[in-house]
Design a protein around this motif. Sequence first.
Motif, mmCIF file in Angstrom:
data_model
loop_
_atom_site.group_PDB
_atom_site.id
_atom_site.type_symbol
_atom_site.label_atom_id
_atom_site.label_comp_id
_atom_site.label_asym_id
_atom_site.label_seq_id
_atom_site.Cartn_x
_atom_site.Cartn_y
_atom_site.Cartn_z
ATOM 1 N N LEU A 1 0.830 -1.203 0.000
ATOM 2 C CA LEU A 1 0.000 0.000 0.000
ATOM 3 C C LEU A 1 0.862 1.249 0.000
ATOM 4 C CD1 LEU A 1 -2.636 1.521 0.200
ATOM 5 C CD2 LEU A 1 -2.562 1.225 2.682
ATOM 6 N N ALA A 2 1.886 1.265 0.829
ATOM 7 C CA ALA A 2 2.744 2.446 0.916
ATOM 8 C C ALA A 2 3.392 2.748 -0.424
ATOM 9 C CB ALA A 2 3.816 2.232 1.985
ATOM 10 N N ARG A 3 3.881 1.721 -1.078
ATOM 11 C CA ARG A 3 4.532 1.946 -2.376
ATOM 12 C C ARG A 3 3.529 2.460 -3.389
ATOM 13 N NH1 ARG A 3 7.684 -3.751 -1.830
ATOM 14 N NH2 ARG A 3 9.123 -3.025 -0.227
ATOM 15 N N ARG A 4 2.355 1.900 -3.341
ATOM 16 C CA ARG A 4 1.355 2.340 -4.314
ATOM 17 C C ARG A 4 0.950 3.783 -4.061
ATOM 18 N NH1 ARG A 4 -3.463 -1.189 -6.456
ATOM 19 N NH2 ARG A 4 -4.818 0.450 -7.291
ATOM 20 N N LEU A 5 0.789 4.162 -2.798
ATOM 21 C CA LEU A 5 0.461 5.550 -2.497
ATOM 22 C C LEU A 5 1.565 6.476 -2.973
ATOM 23 C CD1 LEU A 5 -1.046 5.316 1.109
ATOM 24 C CD2 LEU A 5 -2.260 5.667 -1.041
ATOM 25 N N LEU A 6 2.797 6.083 -2.720
ATOM 26 C CA LEU A 6 3.914 6.928 -3.137
ATOM 27 C C LEU A 6 3.930 7.100 -4.652
ATOM 28 C CD1 LEU A 6 6.712 5.697 -0.733
ATOM 29 C CD2 LEU A 6 5.638 7.952 -0.795
ATOM 30 N N ASP A 7 3.762 6.008 -5.359
ATOM 31 C CA ASP A 7 3.750 6.110 -6.818
ATOM 32 C C ASP A 7 2.630 7.003 -7.303
ATOM 33 O OD1 ASP A 7 5.897 4.523 -7.120
ATOM 34 O OD2 ASP A 7 4.815 2.742 -7.795
ATOM 35 N N SER A 8 1.439 6.778 -6.763
ATOM 36 C CA SER A 8 0.271 7.490 -7.263
ATOM 37 C C SER A 8 0.339 8.981 -6.956
ATOM 38 C CB SER A 8 -0.997 6.936 -6.623
ATOM 39 O OG SER A 8 -1.134 5.566 -6.927
ATOM 40 N N LEU A 9 0.687 9.301 -5.724
ATOM 41 C CA LEU A 9 0.493 10.675 -5.281
ATOM 42 C C LEU A 9 1.666 11.585 -5.573
ATOM 43 C CD1 LEU A 9 -1.429 9.919 -2.008
ATOM 44 C CD2 LEU A 9 -2.318 10.519 -4.253
ATOM 45 N N THR A 10 2.780 11.015 -6.009
ATOM 46 C CA THR A 10 3.847 11.911 -6.451
ATOM 47 C C THR A 10 3.852 12.048 -7.967
ATOM 48 O OG1 THR A 10 5.428 10.084 -6.461
ATOM 49 C CG2 THR A 10 5.316 11.402 -4.463
ATOM 50 N N ALA A 11 2.825 11.535 -8.633
ATOM 51 C CA ALA A 11 2.708 11.734 -10.079
ATOM 52 C C ALA A 11 2.474 13.220 -10.353
ATOM 53 C CB ALA A 11 1.556 10.914 -10.639
ATOM 54 N N GLY A 12 2.994 13.659 -11.499
ATOM 55 C CA GLY A 12 2.968 15.089 -11.807
ATOM 56 C C GLY A 12 1.615 15.740 -11.692
ATOM 57 N N SER A 13 0.600 15.140 -12.287
ATOM 58 C CA SER A 13 -0.681 15.829 -12.327
ATOM 59 C C SER A 13 -1.314 15.921 -10.944
ATOM 60 C CB SER A 13 -1.630 15.132 -13.303
ATOM 61 O OG SER A 13 -1.755 13.768 -12.959
ATOM 62 N N VAL A 14 -1.106 14.918 -10.114
ATOM 63 C CA VAL A 14 -1.660 14.976 -8.765
ATOM 64 C C VAL A 14 -0.984 16.094 -7.972
ATOM 65 C CG1 VAL A 14 -1.993 13.699 -6.625
ATOM 66 C CG2 VAL A 14 -2.238 12.531 -8.812
ATOM 67 N N LEU A 15 0.321 16.200 -8.142
ATOM 68 C CA LEU A 15 1.044 17.276 -7.454
ATOM 69 C C LEU A 15 0.547 18.647 -7.892
ATOM 70 C CD1 LEU A 15 4.720 16.048 -7.491
ATOM 71 C CD2 LEU A 15 3.175 16.289 -5.547
ATOM 72 N N GLN A 16 0.381 18.796 -9.191
ATOM 73 C CA GLN A 16 -0.069 20.097 -9.685
ATOM 74 C C GLN A 16 -1.455 20.433 -9.160
ATOM 75 O OE1 GLN A 16 0.762 19.331 -13.913
ATOM 76 N NE2 GLN A 16 2.002 21.191 -13.874
ATOM 77 N N LEU A 17 -2.287 19.418 -9.057
ATOM 78 C CA LEU A 17 -3.617 19.656 -8.503
ATOM 79 C C LEU A 17 -3.524 20.096 -7.038
ATOM 80 C CD1 LEU A 17 -6.685 19.502 -8.731
ATOM 81 C CD2 LEU A 17 -6.543 17.110 -8.052
ATOM 82 N N ARG A 18 -2.695 19.414 -6.276
ATOM 83 C CA ARG A 18 -2.516 19.819 -4.874
ATOM 84 C C ARG A 18 -2.001 21.238 -4.786
ATOM 85 N NH1 ARG A 18 -1.669 15.197 -1.032
ATOM 86 N NH2 ARG A 18 -0.634 16.722 0.281
ATOM 87 N N ARG A 19 -1.035 21.560 -5.626
ATOM 88 C CA ARG A 19 -0.496 22.922 -5.622
ATOM 89 C C ARG A 19 -1.578 23.933 -5.929
ATOM 90 N NH1 ARG A 19 4.044 21.587 -8.866
ATOM 91 N NH2 ARG A 19 5.751 20.916 -7.537
ATOM 92 N N LEU A 20 -2.388 23.615 -6.909
ATOM 93 C CA LEU A 20 -3.452 24.542 -7.303
ATOM 94 C C LEU A 20 -4.424 24.771 -6.151
ATOM 95 C CD1 LEU A 20 -4.777 26.139 -9.653
ATOM 96 C CD2 LEU A 20 -6.091 24.081 -10.168
ATOM 97 N N VAL A 21 -4.850 23.702 -5.532
ATOM 98 C CA VAL A 21 -5.833 23.839 -4.454
ATOM 99 C C VAL A 21 -5.233 24.613 -3.276
ATOM 100 C CG1 VAL A 21 -7.257 22.582 -2.801
ATOM 101 C CG2 VAL A 21 -7.060 21.757 -5.147
#
Lengths: 225, 225
Positions: free
Chosen positions: B110-130
């Motif tokens: 689970l930890a590895r999957r979360l890390l992979d998913s949530l450090t993807a570029g588009s997710v980061l940009q969304l977090r930054r935007l919000v």
Amino acid sequence: MEYRQRAAVWQPGQAVEIEGEGRTPRKRRAILAAATEVFLQHGYLGASMDEVAAKAGVSKQTVYKQFENKERLFAEIVLGTSDQLMDGLAQAYADTLEGATDPREALRALARRLLDSLTAGSVLQLRRLVIAEADRFPEVCGAWFNTGFERSLEALGEALTRLTERGLLRELDDPTLAAYQFAGLVMYKPMNRAMFAGTHAGPVAGELDQLADQAVDVFLAAYGT
Amino acid sequence: MEYRQRAAVWQPGQAVEIEGEGRTPRKRRAILAAATEVFLQHGYLGASMDEVAAKAGVSKQTVYKQFENKERLFAEIVLGTSDQLMDGLAQAYADTLEGATDPREALRALARRLLDSLTAGSVLQLRRLVIAEADRFPEVCGAWFNTGFERSLEALGEALTRLTERGLLRELDDPTLAAYQFAGLVMYKPMNRAMFAGTHAGPVAGELDQLADQAVDVFLAAYGT
DNA sequence: GAAGAACTGGACTGTCTAGTATGATTCCCG
DNA sequence: CGGGAATCATACTAGACAGTCCAGTTCTTC
């Protein structure tokens, strides 16, 4: 609750009069203080140089005499904060950990102090600003992160190592990682809430204490002697 | 490394053609996809409605026919992402935790999957935007946080409770808090790095695995049976 | 107290952008 | 296939803002 009385880790500087200071440096400081306020409040694009000049009580020409352009002014402000934040955190580590005899109490005091300091309005706005502009100004924001954020966690790692040397914590393979884990346990929840949910919605006081205690419980389950 | 092959948690939608869809909804989808890209890349103030229209292959008039103004378009995009993110995370919990027999291996996956998913570029940009617009649009960003972020951690808490019920974890007083602690242990370090240090500077692959393993060690020291 | 530097206020340029207007064109549905 | 709605291209309005310029004023320093 002695730690609540302490000075905040960092506050946007007021343009304090310094006796014997010439006109130019005084105005420069006023500009920096005003610009800090304006950038923190409106973000880089939302900040207007006219507002900075007005808030500093200075003409626009003077702003442009001191700072080449908007980008440089932004850079100067962002980088200027990281030293001050670092100093405040180093002080927090020293006050709570050095000389401690009970690791649980010491770590609890540190956790509460970190929570108080880092969920303060101006610190949050600074984090928001840096995060928001990370892509527009990668060097500046990267430098802020390296010299401010990462460095302060390395310092926490060193402070934890000193606890280990005094027999209050188990041996740490990677002190910096342990520091990140401690910070993550303590701050992940309140920091995300504070970052995402506007500056309103302050946390309930008791909640932070509870959060601190429970984070320390987990940390000591892994790293306690 | 099976989890690395999985679909990302969320990707900014391409304007996929859907057979039998009328012209208006098709264009509406194109606008949403284009606007997502533009807002994520440039932020709210930096995004221009002309660019959105051009990227969507649509006239500006059509944009304003579908969305009252820039603010509404922004709101629609931000809120539209939280469901999708949630679904992706719920899937990750289900894939890694339900049916697991070894809690250490399950939590690592689970930890590895979360890390992979949530450090993807588009997710980061969304977090930054919000985060960047949290003060400008407190209701929208607050709603994103409540229905997306917090809800997904409550779901993780429930998944952890099911591990407890199967005897794989100790009893949890506050499952949601345990979920936050897990997330904090796993993600505090890489998430901060990713948020502050521009979209460049991807993490080293092995580093994430190590991070995941060590976070799980601490978590299980406190919550393992 | 005088000379020169720094500062002021305000006007000005050039550019950008949200949002509107319009007349021609294309698409969809009956 | 025809009529009405949706869309297009383009031009336009109105306002904002970074950065410059200039003539007159104030401060500092020798």
